[in-house]
Design a protein around this motif. Structure first.
Motif, mmCIF file in Angstrom:
data_model
loop_
_atom_site.group_PDB
_atom_site.id
_atom_site.type_symbol
_atom_site.label_atom_id
_atom_site.label_comp_id
_atom_site.label_asym_id
_atom_site.label_seq_id
_atom_site.Cartn_x
_atom_site.Cartn_y
_atom_site.Cartn_z
ATOM 1 N N LYS A 55 -1.822 3.096 -21.419
ATOM 2 C CA LYS A 55 -2.765 2.141 -21.985
ATOM 3 C C LYS A 55 -4.148 2.394 -22.059
ATOM 4 O O LYS A 55 -5.197 2.304 -22.760
ATOM 5 C CB LYS A 55 -2.332 0.724 -21.509
ATOM 6 N N VAL A 56 -4.462 2.989 -20.702
ATOM 7 C CA VAL A 56 -5.886 3.232 -20.526
ATOM 8 C C VAL A 56 -6.164 4.400 -21.509
ATOM 9 O O VAL A 56 -7.347 4.526 -22.011
ATOM 10 C CB VAL A 56 -5.995 3.763 -19.042
ATOM 11 N N ASN A 57 -5.344 5.329 -21.702
ATOM 12 C CA ASN A 57 -5.585 6.638 -22.656
ATOM 13 C C ASN A 57 -5.722 6.307 -23.955
ATOM 14 O O ASN A 57 -6.925 6.320 -24.641
ATOM 15 C CB ASN A 57 -4.391 7.699 -22.560
ATOM 16 N N GLN A 58 -5.063 4.938 -24.399
ATOM 17 C CA GLN A 58 -5.165 4.411 -25.728
ATOM 18 C C GLN A 58 -6.379 3.531 -25.788
ATOM 19 O O GLN A 58 -7.207 3.905 -26.937
ATOM 20 C CB GLN A 58 -3.896 3.749 -25.997
ATOM 21 N N THR A 59 -6.667 2.946 -24.773
ATOM 22 C CA THR A 59 -7.984 2.208 -24.684
ATOM 23 C C THR A 59 -9.114 2.964 -24.818
ATOM 24 O O THR A 59 -10.097 2.728 -25.480
ATOM 25 C CB THR A 59 -7.993 1.483 -23.476
ATOM 26 N N LEU A 60 -9.297 4.226 -24.106
ATOM 27 C CA LEU A 60 -10.306 5.139 -23.982
ATOM 28 C C LEU A 60 -10.618 5.755 -25.171
ATOM 29 O O LEU A 60 -11.441 5.817 -25.641
ATOM 30 C CB LEU A 60 -10.071 5.968 -22.798
ATOM 31 N N ALA A 61 -9.290 6.084 -25.940
ATOM 32 C CA ALA A 61 -9.544 6.524 -27.429
ATOM 33 C C ALA A 61 -10.126 5.647 -28.165
ATOM 34 O O ALA A 61 -10.733 6.016 -29.089
ATOM 35 C CB ALA A 61 -8.135 7.116 -27.728
ATOM 36 N N SER A 62 -9.580 4.400 -28.102
ATOM 37 C CA SER A 62 -9.981 3.362 -29.043
ATOM 38 C C SER A 62 -11.583 3.253 -28.897
ATOM 39 O O SER A 62 -12.424 3.093 -29.640
ATOM 40 C CB SER A 62 -9.453 2.126 -28.755
ATOM 41 N N LEU A 63 -12.071 3.053 -27.517
ATOM 42 C CA LEU A 63 -13.522 2.986 -27.193
ATOM 43 C C LEU A 63 -14.258 4.034 -27.817
ATOM 44 O O LEU A 63 -15.270 3.969 -28.530
ATOM 45 C CB LEU A 63 -13.737 2.903 -25.810
ATOM 46 N N ARG A 64 -13.697 5.403 -27.931
ATOM 47 C CA ARG A 64 -14.351 6.750 -28.422
ATOM 48 C C ARG A 64 -14.464 6.395 -30.110
ATOM 49 O O ARG A 64 -15.707 6.665 -30.326
ATOM 50 C CB ARG A 64 -13.580 7.842 -28.044
ATOM 51 N N GLN A 65 -13.392 5.827 -30.489
ATOM 52 C CA GLN A 65 -13.504 5.687 -31.905
ATOM 53 C C GLN A 65 -14.407 4.783 -32.310
ATOM 54 O O GLN A 65 -15.034 4.717 -33.267
ATOM 55 C CB GLN A 65 -11.865 5.513 -32.587
ATOM 56 N N ILE A 66 -14.362 3.548 -31.612
ATOM 57 C CA ILE A 66 -15.220 2.484 -31.838
ATOM 58 C C ILE A 66 -16.685 2.787 -31.742
ATOM 59 O O ILE A 66 -17.458 2.745 -32.453
ATOM 60 C CB ILE A 66 -14.911 1.140 -31.046
ATOM 61 N N GLU A 67 -16.898 3.654 -30.791
ATOM 62 C CA GLU A 67 -18.322 4.249 -30.555
ATOM 63 C C GLU A 67 -18.857 4.952 -31.775
ATOM 64 O O GLU A 67 -20.177 4.865 -32.130
ATOM 65 C CB GLU A 67 -18.604 4.774 -29.235
ATOM 66 N N GLN A 68 -17.833 5.947 -32.283
ATOM 67 C CA GLN A 68 -18.154 6.679 -33.505
ATOM 68 C C GLN A 68 -18.401 5.895 -34.538
ATOM 69 O O GLN A 68 -19.295 6.196 -35.511
ATOM 70 C CB GLN A 68 -17.063 7.891 -33.666
ATOM 71 N N ASP A 69 -17.609 4.968 -34.574
ATOM 72 C CA ASP A 69 -17.564 3.802 -35.941
ATOM 73 C C ASP A 69 -18.950 3.266 -35.828
ATOM 74 O O ASP A 69 -19.582 2.937 -36.956
ATOM 75 C CB ASP A 69 -16.600 2.810 -36.152
ATOM 76 N N ILE A 70 -19.614 2.642 -34.631
ATOM 77 C CA ILE A 70 -20.895 2.194 -34.445
ATOM 78 C C ILE A 70 -21.724 2.982 -34.715
ATOM 79 O O ILE A 70 -22.737 2.818 -35.546
ATOM 80 C CB ILE A 70 -20.930 1.637 -33.075
ATOM 81 N N SER A 71 -21.727 4.272 -34.312
ATOM 82 C CA SER A 71 -22.927 5.133 -34.645
ATOM 83 C C SER A 71 -22.904 5.450 -36.084
ATOM 84 O O SER A 71 -24.044 5.405 -36.748
ATOM 85 C CB SER A 71 -22.471 6.374 -34.209
ATOM 86 N N ALA A 72 -21.552 5.494 -36.786
ATOM 87 C CA ALA A 72 -21.782 5.586 -38.124
ATOM 88 C C ALA A 72 -22.269 4.371 -39.136
ATOM 89 O O ALA A 72 -22.998 4.466 -40.195
ATOM 90 C CB ALA A 72 -20.203 5.609 -38.808
ATOM 91 N N SER A 73 -21.957 3.169 -38.514
ATOM 92 C CA SER A 73 -22.707 1.949 -39.160
ATOM 93 C C SER A 73 -24.126 1.774 -39.076
ATOM 94 O O SER A 73 -24.717 1.385 -39.696
ATOM 95 C CB SER A 73 -21.889 0.698 -38.259
ATOM 96 N N GLN A 74 -24.514 2.340 -37.690
ATOM 97 C CA GLN A 74 -25.814 2.316 -37.321
ATOM 98 C C GLN A 74 -26.456 3.274 -38.261
ATOM 99 O O GLN A 74 -27.739 3.081 -38.851
ATOM 100 C CB GLN A 74 -26.237 2.613 -35.830
ATOM 101 N N THR A 75 -26.014 4.370 -38.487
ATOM 102 C CA THR A 75 -26.665 5.395 -39.685
ATOM 103 C C THR A 75 -26.605 4.998 -40.846
ATOM 104 O O THR A 75 -27.394 5.004 -41.667
ATOM 105 C CB THR A 75 -25.693 6.813 -39.625
#
Length: 499
Positions: A55-75
């Protein structure tokens, strides 16, 4: 009576034995039950830990993907804002240009109407022909004709200018309307991107809260990964030391061979010189022995000759025994020059040449990526938080981790020699590993699913080393771990490759 007592005692004894056996059986059963319960609890705990870590691995992967999405949205928001600023500037320019053009058009029309009215008054509403025939002289008629022509040309020009100005204003108004429409669309896009960003940040907060709740599991996962990384680092460090020791031993062996060769050459030269000197001395002694009788005979003859002849003979003998002149070679040797006629150039001291680092060391910032295709760094070099939202949970990376296409080929970034291949049993968290040597530099390619090279093989830049494996946390994506070393020092790989 006695037999009855014995039978009573026997029965009591049997009863006691039965009770003891039952108690013993019950105790063993209880122990077995406790053992089974403990085993079940251990299995459940292990399953819970495994599920929790997953679950932690999945959550960490989700956080990484969300951070990428946030960066894309900010761009995207920044890009749209740039478009909006450009459109607003264009709108402002067009509005100013339209306002100026309308004023100019108004002036042109006013001037045109004023001139036409003035002309009509001057002609007293007569026709152009009557205006000409009303002249008092031929010269005046010519002047009126020329004036009529010039006025007609001026009217045509001014009419054309007015028409062009009207058309220009029409085009500018169309551009203004389009710019306003584009600005409205851009604003809608920006608003949608901002709303999306807000949702993403809400998801990020939820994921971060989950990770904080499982911080101990996350820290344990990071600790195990860092332990594997340190193990790999120690192995590579020992490998580098072994390579250096091997190279040093080879260097010393070469120097010993060269020293032995020089010693043998010097010994041979000494023996040859001694032999030549002995032969020369023997020849000189033989020449002296052969010349002695002749010299004594000459002395006897000299005694019998007259005084005058004696003087002449003395002069001739002195002339014969005069030292020979230096040869050209000896003269040149004494002055450290080449003999005349010799083609050998005189030795000259060579100026020192400043050396610049070449090879791998000269390729900093220009090396190709260690994979073919897409390459996006997800874990940078050095010590840093796993996320800006989790500043207390630190990760240490001795290289960089990058997401690549699943099954992408790992390629050598420079010519070199494969000095070690580790299989997945060595460090399971890194799968297969290839270590390539480039002089004083080392490159490491880890998390390879399959291998295409072997230890001792020479590779060229761009040559395939193996296929990249999937990310343990995000199996849908490939992940490569890449390191750069100089001797025993870790370097930031991102500074060496073109990204």
């Amino acid at each position: 009576m006695r037999s009855r007592k014995i039978s009573t005692l026997a029965a009591a004894f049997l009863t006691l034995c039965t009770i003891f056996c039952m108690a013993q059986t019950q105790s063993v059963q209880e122990i077995e039950k406790q053992k089974q319960a403990a085993d079940r609890e251990i299995r459940e705990t292990k399953a819970e830990l495994t599920a929790n870590e997953k679950k932690v691995n999945q959550t960490l992967a989700s956080l990484r993907q969300i951070e990428q999405d946030i960066s894309a949205s900010q761009t995207e928001i920044a890009t749209v804002q740039g478009q909006i600023d450009r459109l607003n500037k264009e709108i402002s320019t067009l509005e100013g240009s339209i306002s100026t053009g309308e004023k100019e058009l108004e002036g042109l029309r006013a001037e045109y109407l004023k001139a036409v009215k003035k002309m009509r008054v001057a002609r007293k509403k007569n026709s152009d022909l009557a205006f000409i025939f009303a002249s008092k002289s031929f010269n005046e008629a010519q002047r009126r004709m020329r004036y009529m022509k010039e006025f007609s040309e001026w009217k045509d020009r001014r009419s054309g200018e007015i028409t062009e100005k009207v058309n220009t204003l029409r085009r500018q108004r169309e551009q203004l309307a389009q710019a306003r429409s584009d600005a409205s669309v851009a604003l809608s896009r920006q608003q949608a991107a901002r709303e999306k960003l807000t949702r993403q940040k809400g998801e990020q907060e939820t994921v971060v809260a989950q990770l904080k709740a499982n911080s101990e599991t996350l820290k344990g996962k990071l600790a195990r990964r860092q332990a594997e990384a340190r193990k790999l680092s120690n192995q590579i460090s020992a490998l580098i030391a072994e390579q250096k020791a091997k190279e040093e031993a080879q260097r010393k062996a070469r120097e010993a061979q060269e020293a032995e060769a020089r010693r043998k050459a010097a010994e041979e030269k000494r023996l040859a010189e001694e032999k030549a000197a002995a032969e020369k001395q023997a020849a000189e002694e033989k020449a002296v022995a052969e010349a002695k009788p002749k010299k004594e005979a000459k002395k006897e003859t000299a005694k019998k000759d007259t005084k005058k002849d004696t003087k002449k003979d003395t002069k001739k003998e002195a002339k014969k025994e005069a030292p020979k002149q230096e040869t050209k070679g000896e003269y040149a040797e004494a002055r450290k020059r080449n003999p005349r006629g010799s083609s050998a150039p005189a030795e000259k001291s060579q100026p020192a040449v400043a050396s610049t680092e070449s090879g791998f060391g000269g390729m900093k910032g220009a090396l190709p990526k260690p994979v073919s295709g897409s390459f996006r760094i997800v874990s940078a070099f050095g010590v840093h938080p796993i996320s800006p939202e989790l500043p207390d949970i630190m990760d240490e990376n001795l290289g960089i981790d990058a997401h690549v296409a699943n099954g992408a080929a790992a390629c050598a970034v420079y010519d070199g020699e494969v000095i070690k291949v580790y299989d997945r049993t060595n460090t399971p968290g890194f799968r297969n590993i290839v270590v390539v040597k480039h002089g004083d530099y080392i490159t490491v390619y880890a998390n390879l699913e399959s291998l295409s090279v072997h230890t001792g093989q020479t590779v060229k830049q761009g040559q395939k080393l193996g296929a990249v494996g999937a990310d343990f946390d995000e199996p849908s994506k490939g992940l490569i771990h890449f390191e750069v070393w100089k001797n025993q020092t870790h370097l930031d790989p991102a500074a060496w490759i073109k990204i």
